[in-house]
Design a protein around this motif. Structure first.
Motif, mmCIF file in Angstrom:
data_model
loop_
_atom_site.group_PDB
_atom_site.id
_atom_site.type_symbol
_atom_site.label_atom_id
_atom_site.label_comp_id
_atom_site.label_asym_id
_atom_site.label_seq_id
_atom_site.Cartn_x
_atom_site.Cartn_y
_atom_site.Cartn_z
ATOM 1 N N GLY A 153 0.818 -1.201 0.000
ATOM 2 C CA GLY A 153 0.000 0.000 0.000
ATOM 3 C C GLY A 153 0.851 1.249 0.000
ATOM 4 O O GLY A 153 2.079 1.204 0.061
ATOM 5 N N GLU A 154 0.150 2.383 -0.054
ATOM 6 C CA GLU A 154 0.810 3.684 -0.049
ATOM 7 C C GLU A 154 0.737 4.261 1.361
ATOM 8 O O GLU A 154 -0.302 4.212 2.011
ATOM 9 N N ILE A 155 1.842 4.819 1.826
ATOM 10 C CA ILE A 155 1.882 5.401 3.165
ATOM 11 C C ILE A 155 1.086 6.699 3.154
ATOM 12 O O ILE A 155 1.387 7.616 2.409
ATOM 13 N N GLU A 156 0.068 6.753 3.998
ATOM 14 C CA GLU A 156 -0.798 7.930 4.108
ATOM 15 C C GLU A 156 -0.360 8.844 5.245
ATOM 16 O O GLU A 156 -0.461 10.061 5.150
ATOM 17 N N LEU A 213 -1.425 2.907 6.158
ATOM 18 C CA LEU A 213 -1.260 2.541 4.749
ATOM 19 C C LEU A 213 -2.621 2.524 4.075
ATOM 20 O O LEU A 213 -3.623 2.145 4.682
ATOM 21 N N LYS A 214 -2.652 2.909 2.811
ATOM 22 C CA LYS A 214 -3.857 2.757 2.004
ATOM 23 C C LYS A 214 -3.556 1.643 1.014
ATOM 24 O O LYS A 214 -2.685 1.773 0.148
ATOM 25 N N SER A 215 -4.260 0.527 1.169
ATOM 26 C CA SER A 215 -3.982 -0.640 0.344
ATOM 27 C C SER A 215 -4.469 -0.407 -1.086
ATOM 28 O O SER A 215 -5.172 0.557 -1.380
ATOM 29 N N ASN A 216 -4.085 -1.328 -1.969
ATOM 30 C CA ASN A 216 -4.499 -1.227 -3.373
ATOM 31 C C ASN A 216 -6.006 -1.344 -3.545
ATOM 32 O O ASN A 216 -6.562 -0.874 -4.531
#
Length: 177
Positions: free
Chosen positions: A130-133, A142-145
Motif C-alpha cells: 500500500g501507499e503510506i498515508e 497505509l492505504k492498500s491497493n
C-alpha cells in the motif's frame, strides 16, 4: 530583603538556567526543522519530535534547578529511583507504547520511507502492499491497493522486511516559526 541577598547565587543561576533552556529549545527547534526541510519530512512529524526533545530538556532543567537550590543529592536519587520504579512497572505493562514512540523517533531520523511511498511489508502470514498515508507517533497508516486503510504499529517496521516499491515524485514542505 534578606532572602534575596542570601540566595543571590541561586537566583542568578536560576535565571541563567532559564535563559539556557529557552535558547536550547529555540536552537534545537530550528535545527530539527532545518533537518526536516532538507529531508522533506512533513511538519506534523517534525513538531512531534520537537515536542519530545522539549520534554527531555524540561526534565533535565528541572533536575538542574533542584540541584541549584540545594536539595541533597541522595534525596534526589531516592525520589528519582522511586519515580522510575513506578514508571518502569507501569511501562512494563505498556511496553508497546514506549516501543512505538521510540520507533517513531527512529523512523523520523532514519526515514527509510516517506508519506506517499508505496511499500510492501514482507509478513509471511499477512503480506501487505500500500501507499503510506500518515506516519504518527504510534503507528503508520497505509492505504492498500483495494482502498482500505491498514494501521501498522511503528515497532513492526523494525521487525518486518519492507520493500519500497515507488517513491513520491514531489513533496515540498515549508516550515515557519
Amino acid at each position: 530583603m534578606e532572602f534575596f541577598e542570601y540566595y543571590l547565587k541561586q537566583e542568578i543561576s536560576t535565571l541563567i538556567l532559564l535563559v539556557a533552556v529557552f535558547l536550547s529549545r529555540k536552537i534545537v527547534s530550528k535545527l530539527v526543522k532545518r533537518y526536516a526541510t532538507a529531508s522533506q519530512i512533513i511538519e506534523k512529524r517534525t513538531n512531534l519530535v520537537i515536542k519530545y526533545i522539549n520534554i527531555l530538556i524540561t526534565i533535565l532543567a528541572s533536575i538542574t534547578l533542584i540541584l541549584i537550590w540545594g536539595v541533597q543529592t541522595k534525596d534526589i536519587f531516592i525520589t528519582i529511583s522511586s519515580i522510575t520504579t513506578v514508571i518502569g512497572v507501569a511501562m512494563f505493562a505498556q511496553w508497546s507504547i514506549l516501543s512505538n514512540i521510540t520507533s517513531g523517533i527512529i523512523l523520523f531520523f532514519s526515514f527509510p520511507f516517506k508519506i506517499g511511498d508505496s511499500i510492501l511489508i514482507h509478513d509471511k502470514d499477512f503480506p501487505e502492499e500500500g501507499e503510506i498515508e500518515d506516519i504518527g507517533a504510534f503507528h503508520v497508516t497505509l492505504k492498500s491497493n483495494t482502498g482500505e486503510f491498514v494501521i501498522y504499529p511503528n515497532n513492526l517496521f523494525f521487525q518486518k522486511g519492507i520493500s519500497i516499491i515507488k517513491k513520491p515524485t514531489i513533496n515540498n514542505n515549508e516550515f515557519t516559526d
